[in-house]
Write an enzyme that holds these catalytic residues in place. Structure first.
Site, PDB file in Angstrom:
ATOM      1  CB  SER A  86     -54.139  42.125 130.568  1.00 17.30           C
ATOM      2  OG  SER A  86     -53.859  40.919 131.217  1.00 17.30           O
ATOM      3  CG  ASP A  93     -56.043  37.982 133.083  1.00 12.97           C
ATOM      4  OD1 ASP A  93     -56.445  36.968 132.477  1.00 12.97           O
ATOM      5  OD2 ASP A  93     -55.052  38.635 132.704  1.00 12.97           O
ATOM      6  CG  ASP A 145     -53.179  36.734 129.422  1.00 10.14           C
ATOM      7  OD1 ASP A 145     -53.722  37.048 130.509  1.00 10.14           O
ATOM      8  OD2 ASP A 145     -52.290  37.424 128.880  1.00 10.14           O
TER       9      ASP A 145
END
Length: 456
Positions: A104, A241, A245
């Site tokens: 992430s 990012d 998400d």
């Protein structure tokens, strides 16, 4: 044994926590728990695998796909795509489960493995525990024609782009947008879908080289996007990012529009169109009090959850709610996605600018963000934060002082001997004063001895 799964899959240093052996073992265990136990006898399980562009994704995805195929699972390799794309494709392909390899918003040395159940849903704790337990047992070892095949999912990105375009209430013609892709998973699909929707697109942070993901770009580093919006005279900027998400935005004047403001804009728009279930938004306890006050004026209530998009998702599923998210930019539109989707959120936000003819700044003005102060009080007994009489009384006194124009929240850390003291107030001076006083009470009454701190 320490639990391997965290709040969002397994995440850590690649070749540290996330080794090829761990990836292989997780995949073999998931093949049993999410695959063979869930499908009718005689049917071969099918899984979708995707990843972000960080360099360690090469060996981790190879290990994951080897583990799945060696356990009798057919694998569709979707390549580099956002996490929400992987979730969509699991549902669209009617696959049995999915695997997303990403850390992430973390820096490039980290990586992670998260699993998606049938329909693209996040796993509950019980399924994660079952996967960990299966890792301790011998894995399936099919032979001959029973081993799985690995196929390139050639039209994976196209399917996702078409899906996103179909969610739009109107085109984006006449809108100029800067996209910051964080040198991450959305570097290909986000510029494509915004251009296909009619926007004039300026792209930054879309040259991934395996080691530059989230480095000075993306939703955790908004300076480059702010500068680009001003330089190009754009109507707005959108930041993703690493796995896309999340979505944060920047208005035409370079001011940041965070997840709370985005949710306020979309909740009001969806209420007006009759799409906001029960006129309610699902948000975490960390959302700014200004969001609740603004939505109350608009006739919209908030259902609060614990911190983490998984808790938002659980509440949305239980109540059938249509919109939810976090201040950090995880925004979930349950009609179109099973998880936060930064590209989808950016599209919907830009569509509101195009539809209303109002600037993003004007749309965001529906909400006044209250000043917020967060103090981390370290080396304390976090388990006593909710039961210590002096601390409880200090919280009551602080809340009474603030009244309806402020808020106090004490949140124990999940991993450290630490309590987070968060205070919102009508002005920054009040917020800082109340937070400092409350933090002092927490420290005085919950402080650990050095030996106790080391043992926590």
């Amino acid at each position: 044994m320490t639990r391997l799964f965290g709040t969002d899959g397994v995440r850590g240093l690649a070749n540290g926590l996330i080794t090829a052996e761990v990836a292989l073992g997780l995949a073999q265990a998931a093949a049993v728990v999410l695959g063979h136990r869930q499908v009718p006898s005689g049917k071969r399980p099918v899984a979708v695998v995707a990843r972000d562009p960080r360099i360690s994704g090469d060996f981790i995805s190879a290990a994951v796909e080897a583990g799945l195929a060696s356990s009798g699972v057919d694998v569709f390799d979707a390549g580099i795509l956002p996490t929400p794309a992987a979730a969509f494709l699991v549902a669209d392909l009617e696959a049995d489960f999915g695997v997303m390899i990403s850390a992430s918003h973390n820096a490039a040395p980290d990586n992670g493995i998260k699993f998606l159940a049938r329909g693209g849903q996040k796993l509950d704790d019980a399924l994660e525990d079952a996967i960990e337990a299966e890792m301790q047992e011998p894995s399936l070892r099919p032979t001959g024609s029973e081993v799985g095949r690995i196929k390139r999912f050639a039209d994976a990105e196209d399917r996702y782009v078409v899906h996103l375009l179909q969610t739009l209430p109107n085109r984006l013609d006449g809108i100029k947008v800067v996209l910051d892709c964080a040198h991450g998973a959305a570097s290909g699909c986000s510029p494509q879908v915004f251009a296909d929707a009619g926007a004039e697109v300026v792209v930054i942070g879309a040259d991934p080289d395996g080691v530059n993901i989230n480095d000075g770009y993306g939703s955790t580093h908004l300076g480059a996007l702010q500068a680009a919006v001003l330089e190009h005279g754009a109507d707005l900027g959108i930041a993703h990012d690493g796995d896309a998400d999340r979505c944060l935005a920047v208005d035409a004047e370079g001011s940041i529009v965070d997840g709370d403001q985005i949710m306020a804009i979309m909740a009001v728009a969806m209420k007006a169109s009759g799409e906001l279930k029960d006129d309610a938004l699902v948000a975490t306890v960390m959302s700014n009090l200004g969001l609740k006050l603004a939505l109350r004026e608009a006739g919209i209530s908030i259902r609060e959850t614990g911190v983490g998009d998984r808790y938002v998702l659980e509440a949305m599923r239980e109540g059938g709610y249509s919109l939810g998210g976090e201040q950090s930019g995880h925004v979930i539109f349950s009609k179109y996605a099973t998880t936060g989707d930064g590209v989808l959120t950016g599209l919907q936000l830009a569509a509101q600018v195009a539809k209303t003819g109002r600037s993003l700044k004007q749309l965001a003005s529906i909400m006044d963000k209250l000043p917020q102060v967060l103090i981390n009080v370290k080396n304390v007994d976090k388990t006593a934060a909710a039961t210590n009489d002096a601390v409880r009384q200090a919280v009551i006194d602080a809340q009474e002082k603030l009244g309806e124009t402020g808020r106090v929240l004490l949140r124990p850390s999940g991993t450290e001997p630490l309590v987070r003291v968060m205070v919102e107030a009508a002005d920054m001076d009040t917020a800082q004063a109340v937070a400092a006083k409350l933090a002092a009470v927490v420290e005085a009454n919950l402080s650990l001895k050095a030996s106790e701190s080391a043992a926590v």
